[in-house]
Design a protein around this motif. Structure first.
Motif, PDB file in Angstrom:
ATOM      1  N   ARG A 199       0.840  -1.202   0.000  1.00 31.31           N
ATOM      2  CA  ARG A 199       0.000   0.000   0.000  1.00 31.31           C
ATOM      3  C   ARG A 199       0.874   1.250   0.000  1.00 31.31           C
ATOM      4  O   ARG A 199       1.684   1.463   0.904  1.00 31.31           O
ATOM      5  N   VAL A 200       0.685   2.075  -1.006  1.00 31.48           N
ATOM      6  CA  VAL A 200       1.501   3.271  -1.184  1.00 31.48           C
ATOM      7  C   VAL A 200       0.683   4.513  -0.853  1.00 31.48           C
ATOM      8  O   VAL A 200      -0.415   4.711  -1.385  1.00 31.48           O
ATOM      9  N   GLY A 201       1.220   5.331   0.032  1.00 28.14           N
ATOM     10  CA  GLY A 201       0.669   6.660   0.275  1.00 28.14           C
ATOM     11  C   GLY A 201       1.511   7.664  -0.506  1.00 28.14           C
ATOM     12  O   GLY A 201       2.674   7.886  -0.174  1.00 28.14           O
ATOM     13  N   TRP A 202       0.940   8.217  -1.538  1.00 24.54           N
ATOM     14  CA  TRP A 202       1.685   9.085  -2.462  1.00 24.54           C
ATOM     15  C   TRP A 202       1.321  10.535  -2.176  1.00 24.54           C
ATOM     16  O   TRP A 202       0.152  10.903  -2.128  1.00 24.54           O
ATOM     17  N   CYS A 211      -3.146  13.331  -3.295  1.00 23.97           N
ATOM     18  CA  CYS A 211      -2.763  11.959  -3.628  1.00 23.97           C
ATOM     19  C   CYS A 211      -2.355  11.885  -5.099  1.00 23.97           C
ATOM     20  O   CYS A 211      -2.471  12.851  -5.851  1.00 23.97           O
ATOM     21  N   HIS A 227      -2.602   1.796  -4.648  1.00 21.29           N
ATOM     22  CA  HIS A 227      -2.747   3.175  -4.182  1.00 21.29           C
ATOM     23  C   HIS A 227      -4.204   3.355  -3.764  1.00 21.29           C
ATOM     24  O   HIS A 227      -5.048   3.813  -4.526  1.00 21.29           O
ATOM     25  N   SER A 253      -5.457   5.748   5.729  1.00 21.17           N
ATOM     26  CA  SER A 253      -5.105   4.791   4.670  1.00 21.17           C
ATOM     27  C   SER A 253      -3.988   3.852   5.102  1.00 21.17           C
ATOM     28  O   SER A 253      -3.748   2.837   4.453  1.00 21.17           O
ATOM     29  N   PRO A 255      -0.565   3.635   5.043  1.00 24.15           N
ATOM     30  CA  PRO A 255       0.302   3.143   3.967  1.00 24.15           C
ATOM     31  C   PRO A 255       1.502   2.349   4.493  1.00 24.15           C
ATOM     32  O   PRO A 255       2.037   2.646   5.560  1.00 24.15           O
ATOM     33  N   ASP A 256       1.902   1.339   3.711  1.00 22.75           N
ATOM     34  CA  ASP A 256       3.145   0.625   4.000  1.00 22.75           C
ATOM     35  C   ASP A 256       4.352   1.462   3.579  1.00 22.75           C
ATOM     36  O   ASP A 256       5.434   1.325   4.151  1.00 22.75           O
ATOM     37  N   VAL A 258       5.463   5.535   2.129  1.00 22.76           N
ATOM     38  CA  VAL A 258       5.119   6.910   1.785  1.00 22.76           C
ATOM     39  C   VAL A 258       6.123   7.372   0.732  1.00 22.76           C
ATOM     40  O   VAL A 258       7.337   7.279   0.936  1.00 22.76           O
TER      41      VAL A 258
END
Length: 386
Positions: A199-202, A211, A227, A253, A255-256, A258
């Motif tokens: 899981r990507v937090g962009w 995002c 995402h 969210s 994220p794994d 960032v």
């Protein structure tokens, strides 16, 4: 004398018509950084007559005449966001937007082709302004508007631009080479188990957080990640546009990873703007931050512009998410984020941070522990976001 049975002599053949003069190579103006990169990738660099103030790649284009300028002055991320909202609100439907164009210089350059976009009014000159300017030029230039939502659209844009410039073969070859690299990453990721950390937090902007949008969530999915705040289309295509988030949404969210990749920023600017928020409790509470899985990327060069270098961005994501540093292109401009206290304490503390990151990653299920050491970074490419 008896008449001859021979046929009458044929009339002499007419002289062949003179060959038409060779067509003049088109003069091209690019008002979009990604378009400039595409023009050059398909062999059209010698045709460029002018550029936008943000077009800076490849380096050879920096000597071209500059036709545009920004109306807003950057101070920090929050100030710029507020200035953009205020300016666009005041302009309404006037089409004047956030940028000006030097009409006299445009007329003097006399372009045959102008390449621009109408996808994002924040990223470049408003399309309506371009159309009004073209209406005053004789002969009227052809406008090519590029509006990609996915990596496939970007590859098609290469072919479209090449055809408009009389470089069809070169464009087809360039698009095929890029497509082969995309498919290689897709096949690599598909053949491997899904990463334990995916899981990507962009962060496409930091104040407020935006995002990822359009092609970026698609690239994340191709590389084996996801995402969740704006997922790629179910058919594997691009996502919805980028949108503003609250800090609470981003935290929720969980994220794994960032990835901080602000639109238009190089690495130095990214680090400076990120430092404005890293002391806040919500940031320090993120699991990815505690585990050391925060990557900083020169978004201006590698992700914000829908051009050929998106393929390098895809290869970077595959290397990062799959724990394969060897897949990351040499010189790719990125770094691991290091907390201020680790930097202040020196390399010994950095080593401890790296050990802690590896332990946290193992506890979370593997998938790419983040060393605290800085990765190799290419020279910053400057500003630009389209």
């Amino acid at each position: 004398m008896p008449p001859s049975d021979a046929p009458p002599a044929a009339a002499p053949a007419p002289a062949p018509a003179p060959a038409p003069p060779p067509a003049r190579a088109p003069r091209v103006v690019s008002l979009l950084p990604s378009a400039t990169e595409i023009v050059c990738a398909v062999g059209g660099a010698p045709l460029l007559a002018g550029r936008s103030h943000e077009c800076d790649w490849p380096p050879a284009v920096r000597g071209l005449p500059i036709l545009t300028a920004a109306k807003t002055k950057f101070e920090n991320s929050q100030q710029m966001h507020d200035a953009v909202v205020e300016t666009l609100s005041k302009e309404g439907d006037s089409g004047m937007g956030l940028y000006s164009v030097d009409a006299a210089l445009m007329e003097a350059l006399g372009p045959d082709v102008i390449v621009t976009q109408s996808l994002c009014e924040v990223c470049s000159v408003d399309m309506r302004l371009v159309e009004r300017l073209c209406g005053r030029l004789q002969p009227r230039p052809r406008i090519i508007s590029l509006n990609p939502f996915s990596i496939e659209d970007v590859l098609r844009d290469c072919v479209t631009v090449g055809a408009a410039l009389g470089l069809e073969a070169e464009a087809e070859a360039a698009a095929a080479a890029l497509s082969a690299r995309v498919e290689a990453v897709r096949a690599f990721a598909a053949a491997r188990p899904a990463p334990g950390l995916r899981r990507v937090g962009w962060m496409e902007w930091t104040e407020p957080i935006f995002c990822a949008g359009h092609w970026t969530p698609q690239l994340i999915a191709m590389a084996g990640g996801e995402h969740p705040l704006n997922p790629a289309a179910p058919d594997g295509g691009g996502a919805a546009p980028s949108r503003a988030l609250t800090n609470e949404e981003f935290v929720a969210s969980d994220p794994d990873w960032v990835i901080v990749c602000p639109c238009g920023f190089d690495l130095a600017e990214t680090k400076r703007e990120l430092a404005r928020i890293t002391g806040q409790p919500w940031w320090r509470g993120l699991r990815a931050v505690r585990a050391g899985r925060v990557a900083l990327v020169d978004g201006n060069a590698m992700f914000n512009r829908p051009g050929p270098r998106l393929v390098e961005g895809l290869e970077f994501l595959a290397g990062l998410l799959q724990g394969r540093q060897d897949l990351i292109p040499e010189g790719f401009p990125w770094e691991w984020w290091r907390p201020e206290e680790a930097v202040a304490a020196g390399e010994e503390a950095s080593g401890e941070a790296a050990a802690a990151a590896r332990a946290a990653a193992a506890a979370d299920g593997g998938g790419g522990a983040a060393p605290a050491a800085t990765a190799a970074a290419a020279p910053a490419a400057g500003r630009g976001c389209a």
